[in-house]
Design a protein around this motif. Structure first.
Motif, PDB file in Angstrom:
ATOM      1  N   TYR A 150      -8.070  -0.673   6.769  1.00 43.43           N
ATOM      2  CA  TYR A 150      -6.966  -0.711   7.696  1.00 43.43           C
ATOM      3  C   TYR A 150      -5.971  -1.886   7.537  1.00 43.43           C
ATOM      4  O   TYR A 150      -4.905  -1.559   8.163  1.00 43.43           O
ATOM      5  N   ILE A 151      -6.558  -2.854   6.907  1.00 40.26           N
ATOM      6  CA  ILE A 151      -5.666  -3.942   6.424  1.00 40.26           C
ATOM      7  C   ILE A 151      -4.494  -3.155   5.567  1.00 40.26           C
ATOM      8  O   ILE A 151      -3.436  -3.586   5.334  1.00 40.26           O
ATOM      9  N   TRP A 152      -5.106  -2.352   4.618  1.00 41.01           N
ATOM     10  CA  TRP A 152      -4.207  -1.754   3.540  1.00 41.01           C
ATOM     11  C   TRP A 152      -3.262  -0.954   4.463  1.00 41.01           C
ATOM     12  O   TRP A 152      -1.924  -0.763   4.156  1.00 41.01           O
ATOM     13  N   GLY A 153      -3.818  -0.238   5.380  1.00 42.72           N
ATOM     14  CA  GLY A 153      -2.803   0.688   6.343  1.00 42.72           C
ATOM     15  C   GLY A 153      -1.589  -0.098   7.034  1.00 42.72           C
ATOM     16  O   GLY A 153      -0.527   0.131   7.117  1.00 42.72           O
ATOM     17  N   LEU A 154      -2.230  -1.463   7.365  1.00 37.08           N
ATOM     18  CA  LEU A 154      -1.190  -2.297   8.109  1.00 37.08           C
ATOM     19  C   LEU A 154       0.024  -2.693   7.201  1.00 37.08           C
ATOM     20  O   LEU A 154       1.142  -2.785   7.627  1.00 37.08           O
ATOM     21  N   ALA A 155      -0.443  -3.156   6.108  1.00 39.07           N
ATOM     22  CA  ALA A 155       0.357  -3.575   4.895  1.00 39.07           C
ATOM     23  C   ALA A 155       1.215  -2.302   4.546  1.00 39.07           C
ATOM     24  O   ALA A 155       2.631  -2.767   4.504  1.00 39.07           O
ATOM     25  N   ALA A 156       0.812  -1.141   4.676  1.00 34.33           N
ATOM     26  CA  ALA A 156       1.784  -0.258   4.111  1.00 34.33           C
ATOM     27  C   ALA A 156       2.703   0.293   5.168  1.00 34.33           C
ATOM     28  O   ALA A 156       4.117   0.621   4.940  1.00 34.33           O
ATOM     29  N   GLY A 157       2.283   0.095   6.657  1.00 31.25           N
ATOM     30  CA  GLY A 157       3.194   0.450   7.711  1.00 31.25           C
ATOM     31  C   GLY A 157       3.029  -0.087   9.001  1.00 31.25           C
ATOM     32  O   GLY A 157       3.109   0.625  10.003  1.00 31.25           O
ATOM     33  N   GLY A 158       2.607  -1.061   9.248  1.00 31.37           N
ATOM     34  CA  GLY A 158       2.378  -1.817  10.382  1.00 31.37           C
ATOM     35  C   GLY A 158       1.106  -1.051  11.110  1.00 31.37           C
ATOM     36  O   GLY A 158       0.220  -0.379  10.604  1.00 31.37           O
TER      37      GLY A 158
END
Length: 406
Positions: A352-360
């Motif tokens: 989910y941190i990768w998701g946050l980095a990719a698109g908030g």
């Protein structure tokens, strides 16, 4: 839930944007998008582990050794992924584990994560070293679960517990594997500090990742505000990732767990690589369950993978204890394996941190949508169309362990 509905990506159909991230089909795709978005030092913080990073790799290898032996001819026209945890019903048995310094990844930070979790119907655990206070997260979304690093200053620990209670946290998780800081070599080499400071290396990184740095400069500075709000006098140690852990209580013992149990009025979990013996000891003190974790390989290197503890801990604690697991979970099939082995839920951190980095927040929602679809598909294909069926039939459905190299 009809199986067809499971593939509409529930995290995105509840008001989240879909088009910008429709090309991200797997967590691997999300990871690659995150690497494109983050400076090297920040992506190393997210992706790195302790010492030789043997545990980091072993967490995935433990899942990759597992194999299914499906039940045949089980109707799968309706698949129900819902699960009750700590008295609340969730859309799926997937949770967002505590991660620190979240606003360093994206300005949306913990609030963006909490909003995505609420929209998808999954629990989110707020870290003691969060960059947003629990009061602000609860005001913007639903009250998160709370993770607790016990502090050497007992008054700080007590106030963290008091604030979690006042905010309405349904669960408190006490971390037991942080007596000293893990040796995170990548962070030491990068000299990572909170908040990031302008150095020659930082200035060079701006040229490489201008979008990241412009978003950081356009938003308010961040710090360890969750724990600092409970500090009444003095200051916490300096701003490096290793420095902050100097404030943690290295003398944490079973007496302190018993004391916390008396203070906390709702569900209490211990979080760490907890074996059956210690899990039973915690249960005898009134602890409600365990969050099996090795910090994603970021603390003790060469420690057992939590997924390998799941079956033995469940057998030791019985059916009613709450058992959740993280470290190495990368797809919905991993979640299904965790439940089949006896867990009530599987939690994710890096994905989910990768998701946050990719698109908030929308990136986090995409991650949850991907995992939900993968979980529902796996349940249908193994012949376990409900979470209860997956738990009950789990020992039979996991037929063997394959090669570590597969």
């Amino acid at each position: 839930m009809k199986l067809s509905e499971a593939f509409q990506f529930i995290g995105l159909t509840r008001g989240r944007a879909t088009g910008a991230y429709s090309h991200l089909h797997t967590i691997g795709d999300v990871h690659r998008a995150a690497l494109r978005a983050l400076p090297r030092g920040i992506s190393d913080y997210v992706d790195g582990g302790a010492d030789t990073e043997t545990t980091l790799e072993a967490n995935r290898a433990a899942f990759n050794r597992l194999r299914w032996q499906p039940d045949s001819l089980v109707p799968a026209d309706v698949v129900d992924t819902s699960k009750t945890l700590a008295g609340d019903k969730w859309a799926m048995p997937i949770g967002l584990a505590p991660t620190g310094y979240t606003r360093m990844i994206h300005p949306a930070g913990e609030i963006g994560v909490a909003e995505a979790a609420a929209a998808a119907g999954v629990p989110y655990v707020l870290s003691t070293v969060a960059t947003t206070t629990i009061e602000d997260v609860a005001a913007a979304s639903t009250a998160p679960w709370s993770q607790l690093y016990t502090m050497r200053d007992r008054d700080v620990t007590n106030d963290l517990i008091r604030r979690a209670d006042a905010a309405g946290s349904p669960v408190l998780e006490v971390a037991v594997d942080t007596a000293v800081a893990g040796n995170r070599v990548r962070d030491r080499r990068n000299g990572l500090i909170i908040p990031p400071r302008m150095t020659l290396a930082t200035l060079g990184g701006i040229a490489v990742k201008p979008r990241y740095w412009s978003s950081m400069l356009a938003n308010e500075s961040f710090d360890f505000v969750q724990v600092k709000k409970s500090v009444r006098s003095g200051t916490l140690p300096g701003g490096s990732i290793a420095d902050i852990t100097a404030g943690f209580d290295a003398a944490l013992d079973w007496d302190e767990i018993a004391r916390i149990r008396k203070l906390w009025p709702r569900t209490l979990l211990l979080k760490g690589p907890i074996g059956p013996h210690d899990a039973v000891r915690a249960q005898e003190l009134g602890v409600d369950g365990v969050h099996l974790s090795n910090h994603g390989g970021r603390q003790l290197d060469r420690v057992i993978a939590p997924i390998e503890l799941t079956g033995p801990v469940r057998a030791a604690l019985g059916r009613d204890a709450l058992v959740v697991v993280d470290s190495g979970v990368r797809n919905g099939g991993d979640v299904a394996f965790a439940l089949a082995l006896g867990a009530d839920a599987a939690f994710i951190g890096r994905p989910y941190i990768w998701g946050l980095a990719a698109g908030g927040g929308d990136g986090v929602a995409r991650v949850l949508a991907i995992l939900h679809a993968e979980l529902a598909r796996t349940m249908a294909l193994v012949g376990a169309p409900s979470i209860a069926a997956l738990r009950d039939r789990g020992p039979r459905l996991i037929a063997q362990r394959g090669s570590e190299n597969t």
